[in-house]
Write a protein that holds these residues in place. Structure first.
Motif, PDB file in Angstrom:
ATOM      1  N   UNK A 289      40.863  46.483  50.190  1.00 45.01           N
ATOM      2  CA  UNK A 289      41.594  46.768  48.939  1.00 45.01           C
ATOM      3  C   UNK A 289      40.673  46.974  47.742  1.00 45.01           C
ATOM      4  N   UNK A 290      39.434  46.511  47.868  1.00 45.81           N
ATOM      5  CA  UNK A 290      38.526  46.548  46.705  1.00 45.81           C
ATOM      6  C   UNK A 290      38.341  47.983  46.207  1.00 45.81           C
ATOM      7  N   UNK A 291      38.499  48.162  44.906  1.00 41.75           N
ATOM      8  CA  UNK A 291      38.265  49.468  44.295  1.00 41.75           C
ATOM      9  C   UNK A 291      39.381  50.471  44.536  1.00 41.75           C
ATOM     10  N   UNK A 292      40.451  50.062  45.223  1.00 37.08           N
ATOM     11  CA  UNK A 292      41.540  51.002  45.546  1.00 37.08           C
ATOM     12  C   UNK A 292      42.584  51.095  44.418  1.00 37.08           C
ATOM     13  N   UNK A 293      42.381  50.286  43.388  1.00 39.35           N
ATOM     14  CA  UNK A 293      43.279  50.304  42.208  1.00 39.35           C
ATOM     15  C   UNK A 293      44.740  50.070  42.581  1.00 39.35           C
ATOM     16  N   UNK A 294      44.943  49.109  43.439  1.00 40.44           N
ATOM     17  CA  UNK A 294      46.314  48.782  43.850  1.00 40.44           C
ATOM     18  C   UNK A 294      46.960  47.947  42.742  1.00 40.44           C
ATOM     19  N   UNK A 295      48.089  48.455  42.280  1.00 40.22           N
ATOM     20  CA  UNK A 295      48.745  47.791  41.138  1.00 40.22           C
ATOM     21  C   UNK A 295      49.720  46.730  41.646  1.00 40.22           C
ATOM     22  N   UNK A 296      49.436  45.495  41.295  1.00 38.80           N
ATOM     23  CA  UNK A 296      50.340  44.396  41.675  1.00 38.80           C
ATOM     24  C   UNK A 296      50.967  43.828  40.401  1.00 38.80           C
TER      25      UNK A 296
ATOM     26  N   UNK B  19      41.370  36.814  37.739  1.00 31.61           N
ATOM     27  CA  UNK B  19      40.315  36.792  38.767  1.00 31.61           C
ATOM     28  C   UNK B  19      40.386  38.045  39.661  1.00 31.61           C
ATOM     29  N   UNK B  20      41.596  38.405  40.073  1.00 39.01           N
ATOM     30  CA  UNK B  20      41.769  39.576  40.953  1.00 39.01           C
ATOM     31  C   UNK B  20      41.329  40.858  40.242  1.00 39.01           C
TER      32      UNK B  20
ATOM     33  N   UNK C 270      42.581  44.073  42.644  1.00 42.95           N
ATOM     34  CA  UNK C 270      43.840  44.747  42.291  1.00 42.95           C
ATOM     35  C   UNK C 270      43.812  45.082  40.806  1.00 42.95           C
ATOM     36  N   UNK C 271      44.689  45.998  40.394  1.00 40.06           N
ATOM     37  CA  UNK C 271      44.917  46.247  38.965  1.00 40.06           C
ATOM     38  C   UNK C 271      46.158  45.449  38.588  1.00 40.06           C
TER      39      UNK C 271
ATOM     40  N   UNK D 146      41.218  41.359  29.232  1.00 36.97           N
ATOM     41  CA  UNK D 146      40.845  42.796  29.129  1.00 36.97           C
ATOM     42  C   UNK D 146      41.279  43.601  30.353  1.00 36.97           C
ATOM     43  N   UNK D 147      41.165  43.012  31.536  1.00 33.58           N
ATOM     44  CA  UNK D 147      41.452  43.776  32.756  1.00 33.58           C
ATOM     45  C   UNK D 147      42.934  43.848  33.112  1.00 33.58           C
TER      46      UNK D 147
END
Ligand SMILES: CC(C)(COP(=O)(O)OP(=O)(O)OC[C@H]1O[C@@H](n2cnc3c(N)ncnc32)[C@H](O)[C@@H]1OP(=O)(O)O)[C@@H](O)C(=O)NCCC(=O)NCCS
Ligand SMILES: CC(=O)OP(=O)(O)O
Length: 327
Positions: A11-18, A34-35, A41-42, A64-65
């Motif tokens: 999942x890393x870097x896949x910009x999965x929005x949770x 943390x995620x 995840x985004x 920020x994230x």
């Protein structure tokens, strides 16, 4: 490799929005930050911006994230209302939809349904009913699945011991057909976690050692599940010791290919399932990750209100993993 490390790599870097509807709850906010910081995840956090940042500041967390969305000020609220009314087909008026969508779980579920998010994690504060009802009504089950159900990944000793328990969360007293479907869906969930499923349908009886309607239901469900999914090793009805302990299995169910080796445990109804997972968690020191809802069109996961930040973090990784596998 550790199951979570494997999922993290996927999942890393896949910009999965949770979506996290419980944005002012520190266990949730801590995990979301943390995620996001780890690029797993985004996170979309639901709540009033001042309240969410207030909780973050108080706990030294940087927001920020995070994307923070407040239903009260959401610019696309009208479109969401229209989509909800359309989806509920006569079960909610526009005025009712406006009220309902102020609820963070409904709002987060609609973001997921409308593909503005890939999945949702909630339930640290809300009951299971309040968490999952929007998903049952809006996201609904995949074709061929009539009931969603809730599975737990039970892990002990750095992942050396991993099992799946279900249904511990949703169906209060499933009939034989429903129980069979739960068994098959749970076998699929096990595969998602890299477990080669050996599925035991649990009872207080092994292969007819007791007679009752409850036992007959489990025996019938076993037959149906075996027919539905002949590719899996499924057996029942088995007592837990016959399912798990090879010496007991030899005595009680010598011909079974599952007895003594089961790694997927399907409970006959929710009381035994929910009690059973909590006993393994609290007496047996198993980490209980879930409930992961099985069979939905998009992933929604329900936390236990007794969860900690690590549980939120891990269940979110699983939810993102489900999202990526469903894409
Ligand atoms: C999950 C639960 C809340 C659903 O109950 P409910 O909201 O009264 O459900 P309803 O029968 O009113 O159905 C509401 C909708 O969900 C759907 N639904 C209900 N159960 C479902 C299931 N297991 N799978 C898929 N859809 C389901 C219904 O079809 C209905 O859809 P519709 O409105 O589009 O027609 C209920 O079964 C429950 O309380 N389960 C136990 C939860 C719990 O406390 N667990 C212990 C802690 S984890
Ligand atoms: C899964 C579960 O039992 O949830 P809760 O502890 O919130 O009721």
């Amino acid at each position: 490799m550790d199951i979570f490390e494997g999922l993290k790599q996927k999942i890393k870097g896949q910009k999965i929005k949770i979506v996290f509807p419980e944005g002012t709850e520190i266990r949730v906010l801590g995990a979301a930050v943390r995620l996001g910081a780890e690029g797993l995840v985004d996170p979309i956090v639901i709540g009033n911006v001042d309240e969410v940042t207030g909780v973050a500041d108080k706990n030294g967390l940087k927001t920020d994230g995070l994307t923070i969305l407040d239903p009260a000020t959401y610019p696309e609220f009208d479109q969401m209302v229209a989509a909800f009314v359309e989806r509920r087909k006569g079960k909610a008026t526009e005025d009712q939809a406006r009220e309902i969508l102020k609820d963070a779980n409904y709002f987060g579920t609609m973001l997921t349904y409308m593909d503005l998010a890939d999945g949702m994690v909630s339930g640290a504060v809300h009951s299971t009913g309040d968490t999952v009802r929007p998903a049952l009504q809006i996201i609904k089950t995949k074709p061929g699945v009539s009931r969603t159900s809730g599975a737990f990944l039970m892990v002990r000793g750095n992942g050396q011991e991993k099992y799946i328990f279900s249904d511990c969360a949703i169906n209060i007293n499933p009939g034989a057909q429903e129980l069979a479907e739960i068994a098959v869906e749970t076998a699929k969930t096990a595969e998602m976690f890299g477990i080669d499923p050996k599925v035991a349908l649990l009872s207080f009886s092994t292969k007819g050692s007791a007679k009752s309607d409850e036992v007959a239901k489990v025996a019938e469900a076993t037959k149906i599940a075996q027919e539905l999914a002949p590719q899996y090793e499924i057996d029942g009805e088995l007592q837990f010791d016959a399912a798990y302990v090879s010496t007991v299995a030899k005595q009680k169910a010598p011909d079974s290919k599952v007895a003594g080796q089961a790694n997927v445990f399907v409970f006959p109804e929710i009381q035994s399932g929910n009690i059973g997972y909590k006993i393994a968690q609290r007496f047996g020191n198993f980490e209980a990750i879930g409930p992961v809802l099985q069979g939905l069109n998009k992933p929604v996961s329900d936390l236990s209100r007794g969860c900690n930040e690590e549980d939120v973090y891990k269940l979110s990784i699983i939810t993102a993993g489900q999202a990526i596998m469903g894409k």
